[in-house]
Motif scaffolding. Structure first.
Motif, PDB file in Angstrom:
ATOM      1  N   UNK A 223      11.398  -1.386 -25.154  1.00 42.34           N
ATOM      2  CA  UNK A 223      12.428  -0.951 -24.205  1.00 42.34           C
ATOM      3  C   UNK A 223      11.999   0.317 -23.484  1.00 42.34           C
ATOM      4  N   UNK A 224      11.366   1.232 -24.207  1.00 43.95           N
ATOM      5  CA  UNK A 224      10.895   2.476 -23.591  1.00 43.95           C
ATOM      6  C   UNK A 224       9.804   2.195 -22.560  1.00 43.95           C
ATOM      7  N   UNK A 225       8.926   1.242 -22.859  1.00 43.91           N
ATOM      8  CA  UNK A 225       7.862   0.887 -21.923  1.00 43.91           C
ATOM      9  C   UNK A 225       8.436   0.238 -20.662  1.00 43.91           C
ATOM     10  N   UNK A 226       9.454  -0.565 -20.834  1.00 38.84           N
ATOM     11  CA  UNK A 226      10.100  -1.189 -19.672  1.00 38.84           C
ATOM     12  C   UNK A 226      10.727  -0.115 -18.787  1.00 38.84           C
ATOM     13  N   UNK A 227      11.314   0.881 -19.424  1.00 44.92           N
ATOM     14  CA  UNK A 227      11.910   1.988 -18.655  1.00 44.92           C
ATOM     15  C   UNK A 227      10.830   2.702 -17.835  1.00 44.92           C
ATOM     16  N   UNK A 228       9.650   2.868 -18.421  1.00 47.99           N
ATOM     17  CA  UNK A 228       8.535   3.498 -17.714  1.00 47.99           C
ATOM     18  C   UNK A 228       8.003   2.601 -16.601  1.00 47.99           C
ATOM     19  N   UNK A 229       8.156   1.294 -16.778  1.00 47.16           N
ATOM     20  CA  UNK A 229       7.669   0.333 -15.784  1.00 47.16           C
ATOM     21  C   UNK A 229       8.490   0.361 -14.501  1.00 47.16           C
ATOM     22  N   UNK A 230       9.757   0.619 -14.616  1.00 45.96           N
ATOM     23  CA  UNK A 230      10.680   0.467 -13.488  1.00 45.96           C
ATOM     24  C   UNK A 230      10.230   1.173 -12.207  1.00 45.96           C
ATOM     25  N   UNK A 231       9.728   2.415 -12.256  1.00 48.11           N
ATOM     26  CA  UNK A 231       9.278   3.064 -11.022  1.00 48.11           C
ATOM     27  C   UNK A 231       8.044   2.407 -10.397  1.00 48.11           C
ATOM     28  N   UNK A 232       7.367   1.562 -11.176  1.00 44.88           N
ATOM     29  CA  UNK A 232       6.155   0.906 -10.676  1.00 44.88           C
ATOM     30  C   UNK A 232       6.462  -0.392  -9.935  1.00 44.88           C
ATOM     31  N   UNK A 233       7.713  -0.792  -9.917  1.00 48.47           N
ATOM     32  CA  UNK A 233       8.103  -2.045  -9.272  1.00 48.47           C
ATOM     33  C   UNK A 233       8.753  -1.784  -7.916  1.00 48.47           C
ATOM     34  N   UNK A 234       8.564  -2.710  -7.002  1.00 45.62           N
ATOM     35  CA  UNK A 234       9.234  -2.604  -5.718  1.00 45.62           C
ATOM     36  C   UNK A 234      10.722  -2.887  -5.914  1.00 45.62           C
ATOM     37  N   UNK A 235      11.525  -2.416  -4.983  1.00 46.63           N
ATOM     38  CA  UNK A 235      12.967  -2.657  -5.079  1.00 46.63           C
ATOM     39  C   UNK A 235      13.389  -3.902  -4.317  1.00 46.63           C
ATOM     40  N   UNK A 236      12.532  -4.338  -3.379  1.00 50.97           N
ATOM     41  CA  UNK A 236      12.943  -5.438  -2.500  1.00 50.97           C
ATOM     42  C   UNK A 236      11.901  -6.541  -2.329  1.00 50.97           C
ATOM     43  N   UNK A 237      10.800  -6.462  -3.065  1.00 47.47           N
ATOM     44  CA  UNK A 237       9.790  -7.517  -2.981  1.00 47.47           C
ATOM     45  C   UNK A 237       8.877  -7.418  -1.774  1.00 47.47           C
ATOM     46  N   UNK A 238       8.935  -6.288  -1.042  1.00 47.45           N
ATOM     47  CA  UNK A 238       8.153  -6.149   0.171  1.00 47.45           C
ATOM     48  C   UNK A 238       6.796  -5.501  -0.096  1.00 47.45           C
ATOM     49  N   UNK A 239       5.798  -5.935   0.678  1.00 42.45           N
ATOM     50  CA  UNK A 239       4.482  -5.305   0.691  1.00 42.45           C
ATOM     51  C   UNK A 239       4.437  -4.333   1.869  1.00 42.45           C
ATOM     52  N   UNK A 240       3.387  -3.521   1.967  1.00 45.87           N
ATOM     53  CA  UNK A 240       3.255  -2.603   3.094  1.00 45.87           C
ATOM     54  C   UNK A 240       1.830  -2.624   3.623  1.00 45.87           C
ATOM     55  N   UNK A 241       1.667  -2.292   4.893  1.00 46.70           N
ATOM     56  CA  UNK A 241       0.340  -2.268   5.500  1.00 46.70           C
ATOM     57  C   UNK A 241      -0.540  -1.205   4.841  1.00 46.70           C
ATOM     58  N   UNK A 242       0.052  -0.037   4.550  1.00 47.96           N
ATOM     59  CA  UNK A 242      -0.714   1.038   3.912  1.00 47.96           C
ATOM     60  C   UNK A 242      -1.180   0.623   2.522  1.00 47.96           C
ATOM     61  N   UNK A 243      -0.294  -0.035   1.785  1.00 47.99           N
ATOM     62  CA  UNK A 243      -0.654  -0.497   0.457  1.00 47.99           C
ATOM     63  C   UNK A 243      -1.736  -1.560   0.508  1.00 47.99           C
ATOM     64  N   UNK A 244      -1.595  -2.504   1.440  1.00 43.47           N
ATOM     65  CA  UNK A 244      -2.587  -3.570   1.585  1.00 43.47           C
ATOM     66  C   UNK A 244      -3.956  -2.981   1.919  1.00 43.47           C
ATOM     67  N   UNK A 245      -3.964  -1.940   2.754  1.00 47.46           N
ATOM     68  CA  UNK A 245      -5.233  -1.298   3.125  1.00 47.46           C
ATOM     69  C   UNK A 245      -5.860  -0.615   1.917  1.00 47.46           C
ATOM     70  N   UNK A 246      -5.037  -0.018   1.048  1.00 49.16           N
ATOM     71  CA  UNK A 246      -5.565   0.614  -0.159  1.00 49.16           C
ATOM     72  C   UNK A 246      -6.264  -0.405  -1.051  1.00 49.16           C
ATOM     73  N   UNK A 247      -5.680  -1.588  -1.149  1.00 47.34           N
ATOM     74  CA  UNK A 247      -6.297  -2.653  -1.946  1.00 47.34           C
ATOM     75  C   UNK A 247      -7.588  -3.120  -1.287  1.00 47.34           C
ATOM     76  N   UNK A 248      -7.568  -3.244   0.040  1.00 50.81           N
ATOM     77  CA  UNK A 248      -8.784  -3.651   0.757  1.00 50.81           C
ATOM     78  C   UNK A 248      -9.887  -2.621   0.552  1.00 50.81           C
ATOM     79  N   UNK A 249      -9.536  -1.339   0.598  1.00 50.73           N
ATOM     80  CA  UNK A 249     -10.529  -0.286   0.369  1.00 50.73           C
ATOM     81  C   UNK A 249     -11.162  -0.434  -1.011  1.00 50.73           C
TER      82      UNK A 249
END
Length: 346
Positions: free
Chosen positions: A292-318
């Motif tokens: 349960x504690x690990x799940x609580x730590x996970x929450x900030x790592x998840x998107x709130x709406x399922x959306x990707x971003x151009x800046x994020x996609x570029x970071x992965x491409x880099x």
């Protein structure tokens, strides 16, 4: 007409009506069954927290509520899940977004259509028995380092970190250690001097050995991502499928997107304890409180709406350009590797 004949005719009519009604009912049930989309989803390590929304959605009954017949398959590594998608044994993968870029470099069109994770959720951890000899990335050269599977996201991140430090990523011996119990066992046994791990495996390892976790790199949070990139978002776990499948099955894709966005909202609105109680008992490894504690730590790592971003996609491409020779300088159209169409925007 005699009374006897009238009775026979009436009985025959009743029998015909009953049979017809039965056939109509059966046909209706068959039509209803045929109308329910059957979707097989391959997961790159089902017990890993980064993929928690995929399983939680099933536990909450959201797939069924959306009118989907979903079969979740644990494939113990992102590269294995990708192979299953290309081979046609799964329709959708719950895996890392980066695979869409890798496949475009190979002229394979794959599109991510729901984004769950916004950080790699990865840490490069020193094995408990190797902390005296492994103090930096340089010390990994010539040694065995564990990843979930060769070609997986953990392998790519290892290559990136070594390249970023000016080291030859081919200078380490990569060992496939899977996820969950097998990964923890590999680190405990000394079969590797370090491993690229995700939660809950990192915490389980620390608890089992009683040793403090030593990380050579930690990208389990947006802050950790910013240490290596110009953005705090690095799109990780997602739903992706072959682009042709999305074009042919937009309604099914929309239903899946609805399920995951609803699940992400549930996670944001509930405590780690409440979420842990909904998950399969085996996922907690016998320690529900820690889980349960690990799940609580996970929450900030998840998107709130399922959306990707151009800046994020570029970071992965880099990352891919540095760590993956097959991507290298290949021409990549990022706009075709992901879509926000099914989650309410472009």
């Amino acid at each position: 007409m005699s009374l006897r004949k009238k009775i026979i005719v009436a009985a025959a009519a009743l029998l015909t009506a009953t049979l017809f009604a039965g056939c109509s009912s059966t046909a209706g049930r068959g039509a209803d069954a045929a109308a329910i989309p059957k979707v097989t989803i391959g997961i790159g390590g089902q017990t890993l927290l980064t993929y928690l929304p995929t399983t939680l959605a099933e536990q909450l009954g959201y797939y069924e509520e959306e009118g989907l017949d979903v079969d979740l398959q644990d494939l113990q590594g992102g590269s294995k899940a990708l192979t299953a998608l290309l081979g046609g044994s799964v329709n959708v993968v719950s895996g890392y977004y980066e695979h869409t870029i890798q496949m475009q470099a190979k002229n394979q069109s794959i599109t991510s259509f729901v984004q769950m994770g916004k950080s790699p959720a990865i840490a490069l951890v020193v094995a408990p028995g190797s902390t005296s000899e492994i103090k930096s990335l340089d010390d990994l050269i010539g040694k065995s380092v564990g990843v979930t599977a060769p070609g997986s996201s953990t392998h790519t991140m290892l290559r990136f970190l070594l390249e970023e430090a000016g080291l030859n990523p081919d200078g380490v011996s990569v060992v496939a250690m899977g996820a969950g119990a097998s990964a923890v066992a590999a680190m405990e046994s000394g079969g590797v001097v370090a491993g690229v791990m995700l939660e809950p495996d990192v915490s389980v390892l620390a608890e089992r050995t009683g040793a403090e976790t030593v990380s050579l790199a930690d990208l389990r949070s947006p802050a950790g991502v910013e240490e290596h990139y110009d953005t705090d978002m690095w799109p990780s776990s997602s739903f992706y499928a072959q682009s042709d499948w999305l074009k042919k099955n937009p309604e099914t894709a929309q239903k899946l997107a609805n399920v995951l966005t609803k699940t992400l909202a549930y996670i944001a609105e509930h405590t780690g304890t409440e979420i842990a109680a909904e998950m399969p008992e085996t996922f907690s490894g016998g320690d529900l409180e820690r889980y349960a504690a690990l799940i609580e730590q996970l929450k900030p790592q998840l998107t709130e709406d399922g959306r990707n971003s151009e800046a994020g996609a570029k970071a992965v491409l880099d990352t891919q350009r540095i760590a993956n020779p097959e991507v290298g300088d290949a021409e990549i159209d990022l706009a075709t590797t992901f879509t926000n169409e099914f989650v309410g925007g472009k």
